[in-house]
Design an enzyme around this catalytic site. Structure first.
Site, mmCIF file in Angstrom:
data_model
loop_
_atom_site.group_PDB
_atom_site.id
_atom_site.type_symbol
_atom_site.label_atom_id
_atom_site.label_comp_id
_atom_site.label_asym_id
_atom_site.label_seq_id
_atom_site.Cartn_x
_atom_site.Cartn_y
_atom_site.Cartn_z
ATOM 1 N N SER A 254 0.853 -1.195 0.000
ATOM 2 C CA SER A 254 0.000 0.000 0.000
ATOM 3 C C SER A 254 0.888 1.243 0.000
ATOM 4 O O SER A 254 2.115 1.150 0.075
ATOM 5 C CB SER A 254 -0.887 0.006 1.243
ATOM 6 O OG SER A 254 -0.094 0.321 2.378
ATOM 7 N N LYS A 255 0.238 2.381 -0.065
ATOM 8 C CA LYS A 255 0.897 3.693 -0.054
ATOM 9 C C LYS A 255 1.977 3.797 1.027
ATOM 10 O O LYS A 255 2.988 4.453 0.842
ATOM 11 C CB LYS A 255 -0.141 4.788 0.236
ATOM 12 C CG LYS A 255 -0.897 5.245 -0.970
ATOM 13 C CD LYS A 255 -0.330 6.552 -1.496
ATOM 14 C CE LYS A 255 -0.256 6.623 -3.004
ATOM 15 N NZ LYS A 255 0.768 5.832 -3.654
#
Ligand code: GLU
Ligand code: ZN
Length: 490
Positions: A254-255
């Site tokens: 994820s980010k």
């Protein structure tokens, strides 16, 4: 003769293309190419509430940037056009109604209030969540009655109440769903648009898709899809769910881990060929020793039997390493063109690049080629090539420890005399003469070369000195040494 392989990448334009998406696209693409099949791009945009401005363009840009050419798809057409689902709504309607007529699906008139009430009740009674199948067996009269109140019912699939739904996944093996755990899911929404499940199955059938490759997160949906294929009495394609992509901490990528969108990698100066090489290894390997593969090779050697099911770890430093490798192997003129935007961004060159600026960049390319891993790093290690004098980022290092200022001035003056011959004498000879200054001034080599480096580049971490000096040219070298001496004297 075996059936021709047909695979599709079916993104929903709900956000920018990310690593998980292009991993699927690349596996699809190379599998199709290596087996002499077709690769189809299909846009799954029937969820109007989730569509995202710019996402469609981003899909096309991503394909163009990666250099992936689809055989059939939007902007290109093909025998199964259109390839954009929002343009195929009538087809899905027709098939949903067909299932109702055959008794495999039914109209559900329940409004959101009722569904919410059912949800709450089930929650209180700790029952399995989901629709309570109220409209599954309505009498004609009941149905007529409900229709008056809600003229726009949804269509739901009649999922068998017992038994199980089974299929064989190429990667994950036999998957068995207990039908009791499955819902009478919606096929056609009240706005007349299909759900993902219906549209996906209808299109995979109509477009004669032979293999469905997609992320593991879609595995639960496969139960719905198998039920639909069965209801239609169609043969399902082969399913091949691809292992999850994790960050190095074992959590879903994820980010938090760093860039995940293709556009971010592109902007930072990753090369498509490096990203492709890296991404293709997220869940696939050719053998246990080779890892550098060109697009042309992958088009020949990629097979799905070498996909593994354990989660793939996304290693950012490995990606950088690949990128550096591809930069070093790149043709200089091509690299020159690729770095231009990064110098513009930093306003180091003009928007309409001049011939002089190109000349400077052409000298910069060999200096940075061995040192950068991403293109965005190029400006900061070559800023000294611009302007009359460099920005003296490490000026205080011009006087090495235990060396007197006077000595440094003498060294720089001697260096000037030696380097006056830059370009007319061999670099090795000049280098040798510079080394001799160590004995003359009673200092270590660093005390000769560091002041020269600071005087010329302003920094202690520049590319190698002689390539830098040759790139600057004798006149600039003379001028900068002179200016450094003046600055030291003040
Ligand atoms: N439209 C789905 C997505 O956004 C495709 C899933 C599939 O390949 O079936 O990823
Ligand atoms: Zn209902």
């Amino acid at each position: 003769m075996a059936q021709k392989v047909r695979v599709r990448y079916a993104p929903s334009p709900t956000g920018y293309q990310h690593i998980g998406g292009i991993r699927t696209a690349l596996f699809d693409y190379f599998f199709a190419k290596a087996s002499g099949g077709d690769f189809i791009l299909r846009i799954e945009d029937t969820d109007q509430t989730r569509s995202f401005e710019g996402a469609l363009e981003d899909i096309y840009d991503t394909f163009e940037w990666l250099g992936i050419d689809y055989d059939e798809g939007p902007k290109k057409d093909g025998p199964y056009a259109p390839y954009i689902q929002s343009q195929r709504v009538d087809i899905y309607k027709k098939y949903a109604k067909e299932l109702v007529d055959k008794g495999h699906a039914y109209y559900c008139y329940c409004d959101s209030e009722r569904l919410e009430k059912v949800r709450k009740e089930k929650e209180q009674n700790k029952e399995q969540q989901g629709y309570d199948r109220k409209c599954r067996d309505l009498s004609k009269e009941e149905e007529e009655d409900l229709k008056k109140k809600n003229p726009n019912p949804v269509i739901r699939l009649k999922v068998p109440l017992d038994g199980s739904t089974v299929f064989e996944d190429i990667i994950f093996g036999r998957i068995d769903f207990d039908n009791k755990t499955l819902q009478d899911f919606v096929l056609l929404k009240s706005d007349g648009f299909p759900t993902y499940h219906l549209a996906s199955v209808v299109d995979d059938h109509l477009m004669e898709i032979t293999h469905v490759l997609r992320g593991q997160e879609w595995l639960p949906s496969a139960a719905n899809h198998m039920l639909l294929f069965k209801a239609f009495n169609w043969t399902p394609p082969v399913y091949c769910h691809l292992p999850l992509i994790m960050g190095e901490d074992g959590q879903k990528l994820s980010k938090r881990h760093g860039a995940t969108q293709v556009i971010e990698f592109k902007n930072q100066g990753y090369l498509p060929e490096a990203l492709i090489n890296f991404v293709i290894l997220l869940g696939w390997s050719f053998n246990d020793k080779d890892e550098v593969f060109s697009v042309e090779q992958l088009k020949k050697i990629f097979t799905i039997d070498k996909i593994n099911k354990s989660p793939a770890a996304f290693n950012y430093s490995k990606l950088k390493w690949f990128n550096g490798l591809y930069i070093r192997n790149m043709d200089n003129e091509k690299l020159l063109n690729l770095i231009i935007p990064y110098y513009k961004q930093k306003s180091m060159i003009s928007e309409n690049v001049t011939e002089d600026e190109i000349q400077i960049l052409r000298k910069i390319v060999p200096l940075i080629k061995e040192r950068i891993e991403i293109l965005a790093d190029a400006p900061q290690i070559s800023f000294f090539m611009f302007g009359e004098l460099p920005e003296y980022k490490n000026w205080d290092m011009i006087i090495p420890k235990n060396v007197e200022k006077k000595t440094v001035i003498n060294i720089l003056n001697d260096a000037k005399e030696i380097l006056y011959n830059l370009g007319s004498q061999k670099d090795e000879d000049l280098q040798h003469q510079l080394y001799e200054l160590t004995a003359k001034h009673g200092v270590k080599a660093g005390a000769v070369f560091m002041p020269i480096r600071i005087a010329l580049t302003g920094t202690n971490k520049s590319p190698d000195l002689f390539p830098v000096m040759n790139a600057l040219g004798r006149d600039k070298v003379m001028f900068r040494l002179e200016k450094a001496v003046e600055k030291l004297k003040n």
